[in-house]
Write a protein that holds these residues in place. Structure first.
Motif, PDB file in Angstrom:
ATOM      1  N   PRO A 258      12.998   1.172  -8.874  1.00 39.42           N
ATOM      2  CA  PRO A 258      13.112   0.487  -7.622  1.00 39.42           C
ATOM      3  C   PRO A 258      11.490   0.507  -7.288  1.00 39.42           C
ATOM      4  O   PRO A 258      11.027  -0.546  -6.580  1.00 39.42           O
ATOM      5  N   LEU A 259      10.604   1.412  -7.521  1.00 45.13           N
ATOM      6  CA  LEU A 259       9.350   1.555  -7.058  1.00 45.13           C
ATOM      7  C   LEU A 259       8.508   0.479  -7.787  1.00 45.13           C
ATOM      8  O   LEU A 259       7.703  -0.423  -7.070  1.00 45.13           O
ATOM      9  N   ILE A 260       8.607   0.253  -9.235  1.00 42.93           N
ATOM     10  CA  ILE A 260       8.023  -0.957  -9.920  1.00 42.93           C
ATOM     11  C   ILE A 260       8.304  -2.091  -9.146  1.00 42.93           C
ATOM     12  O   ILE A 260       7.424  -2.932  -8.825  1.00 42.93           O
ATOM     13  N   ALA A 261       9.642  -2.406  -8.830  1.00 46.97           N
ATOM     14  CA  ALA A 261       9.976  -3.590  -8.172  1.00 46.97           C
ATOM     15  C   ALA A 261       9.292  -4.012  -6.902  1.00 46.97           C
ATOM     16  O   ALA A 261       8.972  -5.070  -6.633  1.00 46.97           O
ATOM     17  N   ALA A 262       9.242  -2.884  -6.225  1.00 49.55           N
ATOM     18  CA  ALA A 262       8.492  -3.095  -4.725  1.00 49.55           C
ATOM     19  C   ALA A 262       7.026  -3.473  -5.014  1.00 49.55           C
ATOM     20  O   ALA A 262       6.541  -4.295  -4.146  1.00 49.55           O
TER      21      ALA A 262
ATOM     22  N   ILE B  51       0.644  -1.228  -0.092  1.00 48.23           N
ATOM     23  CA  ILE B  51      -0.053   0.148   0.073  1.00 48.23           C
ATOM     24  C   ILE B  51       0.857   1.483  -0.080  1.00 48.23           C
ATOM     25  O   ILE B  51       0.480   2.416  -0.562  1.00 48.23           O
ATOM     26  N   PHE B  52       1.856   1.255   1.016  1.00 48.09           N
ATOM     27  CA  PHE B  52       2.792   2.475   0.796  1.00 48.09           C
ATOM     28  C   PHE B  52       3.409   2.693  -0.281  1.00 48.09           C
ATOM     29  O   PHE B  52       3.963   3.733  -0.667  1.00 48.09           O
ATOM     30  N   ALA B  53       3.881   1.528  -1.046  1.00 47.00           N
ATOM     31  CA  ALA B  53       4.664   1.798  -2.492  1.00 47.00           C
ATOM     32  C   ALA B  53       3.640   2.212  -3.351  1.00 47.00           C
ATOM     33  O   ALA B  53       4.162   3.144  -3.977  1.00 47.00           O
ATOM     34  N   VAL B  54       2.153   1.973  -3.291  1.00 53.28           N
ATOM     35  CA  VAL B  54       1.350   2.541  -4.277  1.00 53.28           C
ATOM     36  C   VAL B  54       1.270   4.045  -3.944  1.00 53.28           C
ATOM     37  O   VAL B  54       1.181   5.047  -4.484  1.00 53.28           O
ATOM     38  N   ILE B  55       1.078   4.640  -2.415  1.00 55.98           N
ATOM     39  CA  ILE B  55       0.880   5.892  -2.006  1.00 55.98           C
ATOM     40  C   ILE B  55       2.208   6.548  -2.365  1.00 55.98           C
ATOM     41  O   ILE B  55       1.904   7.756  -2.966  1.00 55.98           O
ATOM     42  N   ILE B  56       3.328   6.134  -2.471  1.00 54.10           N
ATOM     43  CA  ILE B  56       4.680   6.757  -2.716  1.00 54.10           C
ATOM     44  C   ILE B  56       4.466   7.053  -4.393  1.00 54.10           C
ATOM     45  O   ILE B  56       4.933   8.184  -4.815  1.00 54.10           O
ATOM     46  N   SER B  57       4.322   5.963  -5.126  1.00 52.95           N
ATOM     47  CA  SER B  57       4.254   6.188  -6.599  1.00 52.95           C
ATOM     48  C   SER B  57       3.044   7.137  -6.927  1.00 52.95           C
ATOM     49  O   SER B  57       3.253   7.938  -8.038  1.00 52.95           O
ATOM     50  N   VAL B  58       1.951   7.155  -6.235  1.00 50.92           N
ATOM     51  CA  VAL B  58       0.705   8.270  -6.920  1.00 50.92           C
ATOM     52  C   VAL B  58       1.151   9.752  -6.305  1.00 50.92           C
ATOM     53  O   VAL B  58       1.381  10.644  -6.901  1.00 50.92           O
ATOM     54  N   SER B  59       1.906   9.900  -4.910  1.00 53.15           N
ATOM     55  CA  SER B  59       2.277  11.190  -4.634  1.00 53.15           C
ATOM     56  C   SER B  59       3.175  11.731  -5.475  1.00 53.15           C
ATOM     57  O   SER B  59       3.316  13.036  -5.441  1.00 53.15           O
ATOM     58  N   ARG B  60       4.008  11.068  -6.188  1.00 53.15           N
ATOM     59  CA  ARG B  60       4.950  11.419  -7.065  1.00 53.15           C
ATOM     60  C   ARG B  60       4.239  12.162  -8.408  1.00 53.15           C
ATOM     61  O   ARG B  60       4.696  13.299  -8.894  1.00 53.15           O
ATOM     62  N   ARG B  61       2.954  11.859  -8.669  1.00 45.73           N
ATOM     63  CA  ARG B  61       2.428  12.455  -9.736  1.00 45.73           C
ATOM     64  C   ARG B  61       1.484  13.731  -9.099  1.00 45.73           C
ATOM     65  O   ARG B  61       1.530  14.702  -9.636  1.00 45.73           O
ATOM     66  N   THR B  62       0.867  13.275  -8.018  1.00 50.25           N
ATOM     67  CA  THR B  62      -0.078  14.441  -7.335  1.00 50.25           C
ATOM     68  C   THR B  62       0.600  15.436  -6.565  1.00 50.25           C
ATOM     69  O   THR B  62       0.158  16.691  -6.534  1.00 50.25           O
TER      70      THR B  62
END
Length: 510
Positions: free
Chosen positions: A474-478, A364-375
């Motif tokens: 790295p984020l994709i891998a996580a 979940i936090f991996a997805v949160i970090i990914s989305v926050s890079r955009r928003t």
């Protein structure tokens, strides 16, 4: 002259013996110690341009430490007892050590770009992270009050610094100070309780303490106070209500990878200590532990879920979700010792839920970090339209959320099912009451999990931008690793349940 003195001493006190050290059993901890030392040396000698390589060094250290964990698990089924029983390596410790090394490696993947893109030195970050994981690994094998305390501090001190990593922001300073001050207070309470236990039993080895407390010593008021104080100290680490006030502000103010680490690995280490104390040192005191854990579990899951319903910030929402999940993990301990069969079920279900919760929350936090890079925002409203421009992220996030809510196919469903089974197996009125509280809270938690999904799938992007998200490797891998593990264990749960049951048997036998 010196030779004659030594010879005389040998005759007087017996032959000198060389202590036997099982290097294989100590290998995971020693590899992490070497990784910390190598990180410090590399960081001091390398230029700022090469500082990013230290994340790779830490990652290699975690993966290397997994090798002896696997070989120890495959070698034999007997526990390895070191240092007169203060340090024990068995299937319980190996399963949890593997969990902590996995958590540390995923945290490195989450941190690689987030820390590199900041204006803070990377070397200290990964050194502190590795030191914290070392404390957790030692905690899994600690069977002595002093060893538990040292491991607890080795975990806590680096995490205080990591929580305050954004030291140039007000929220970062607040996060670190609140975590540190409440943590120091909890440590004092825990240490005072340990001193009372030692004073009345005259021992620090958990097995010996258990033998003492099972006798007349256990009925002394000072022993009861000591037990309560020790468990309260660890209640802070797992953010159980009413010791949870530090977690929302700390989670929001700390870097998101650190928040992920605190919410899973750090919390799991606190539960490891509680399990060791409850099932070894305090097992004969179930009449004290059961009501205490019942109240803590009911309050923690209820308060966490109710406050989470009102959150509009995604990180604060999962801070309170983390509090509520701690209540679910505490729930089986409310029936510990009710009968002979329920105790084994309690331990296996707690281990199983810790494993599932760690994988799901890291994802979940991996997805949160990914989305926050955009928003660039932590508001839940900013997640609108995620399915439009990043359908893969939205689907994976939904699977993780369903898993925390106990819905297939992710691994959370089998963990929550076994959790209910472990509680109900006690067959007491308190067990049935706890099962009802858990069921109600499971439904409540779905309210805010489904709300996040509603925003992702049914609302439009606030800024109208639906261009695809570009994520670092790295984020994709996580995300990929956590999703594969979560879904794989959910679809084929036999390996998952066998691992938890095996750890239970080894721990109980030890």
């Amino acid at each position: 002259m010196l030779g004659s003195i030594l010879a005389a001493a040998g005759d007087s006190y017996g032959a000198f013996t060389t202590p036997v050290i099982d290097w294989h059993a100590l290998a995971p901890s020693l590899i992490l110690v070497a990784t910390v030392a190598a990180s410090v040396v590399f960081d001091s000698l390398s230029s700022e341009r090469n500082s990013g390589l230290i994340s790779s060094l830490a990652g290699i250290g975690f993966l290397a430490a997994l090798i002896p964990v696997i070989t120890l698990a495959l070698s034999d089924s007997e526990a390895r007892v070191l240092f007169d029983g203060a340090f024990v390596v068995d299937k319980f410790s190996l399963v949890l050590t593997g969990l902590f090394l996995f958590s540390g490696y995923i945290t490195i993947l989450l941190s690689t770009n987030a820390i590199a893109e900041g204006d803070y030195p990377e070397g200290e970050y990964y050194t502190l992270l590795t030191a914290a994981v070392l404390g957790m690994v030692i905690m899994t094998s600690a069977r002595d009050l002093i060893t538990i305390f040292v491991a607890f501090e080795l975990l806590s001190i680096p995490t205080y610094l990591l929580a305050a990593w954004r030291k140039r922001t007000q929220t970062g300073v607040e996060a670190g100070m609140k975590y540190f001050l409440i943590g120091v207070f909890a440590t004092g309470v825990m240490l005072y309780g340990m001193s009372l236990i030692y004073g009345i039993t005259g021992n620090t080895i958990l097995v010996n303490i258990g033998a003492q407390l099972n006798g007349s010593v256990g009925s002394e008021p000072i022993a009861i106070i000591g037990i309560v104080f020790v468990l309260v100290g660890f209640g802070f680490k797992i953010s159980a209500v009413p010791f949870h006030n530090w977690s929302p502000d700390t989670y929001e103010g700390a870097p998101t990878p650190v928040t992920a680490f605190l919410s899973v690995a750090s919390k799991a280490a606190g539960f490891v200590a509680i399990l060791q104390l409850v099932f070894i040192a305090f097992y004969g005191q179930a009449d004290i532990i059961r009501p205490m854990m019942f109240v803590l579990a009911a309050l923690t899951m209820t308060v966490g879920n109710v406050i989470a319903l009102r959150q509009t910030n995604i990180v604060r929402l999962f801070a309170y979700s983390s509090v509520a999940q701690a209540g679910f993990i505490l729930a089986p301990l409310a029936v510990v010792g009710a009968n002979a069969d329920s105790s084994a079920n309690v331990l296996s279900t707690v281990i199983m839920y810790l494993l599932a919760y760690t994988v799901l929350n890291l994802g979940i936090f991996a997805v949160i970090i990914s989305v926050s890079r955009r928003t660039g925002s932590g508001e839940i409203a900013s997640w609108g339209g995620l399915f439009t421009y990043a359908p893969g992220l939205a689907v994976v996030m939904a699977l993780f959320l369903f898993g925390l809510g106990g819905i297939p196919p992710a691994v959370g469903w089998i963990a929550k099912f076994q959790l209910f089974t472990g509680v109900i197996s006690a067959g007491t009125s308190a067990a049935y009451a706890m099962a009802v509280i858990m069921a109600i809270n499971s439904v409540v938690s779905l309210g805010y999990y489904l709300n996040v999904m509603r925003v992702m799938f049914m609302e439009d992007a606030p800024d109208g931008d639906v261009s695809p998200i570009k994520l670092p490797v790295p984020l994709i891998a996580a995300i990929a690793i956590t999703a594969i593990v979560a879904i794989g264990l959910g679809v084929y749960p036999n390996f998952f349940t066998d691992m938890a049951n095996g750890a239970t048997f080894a721990f109980a036998a030890g």
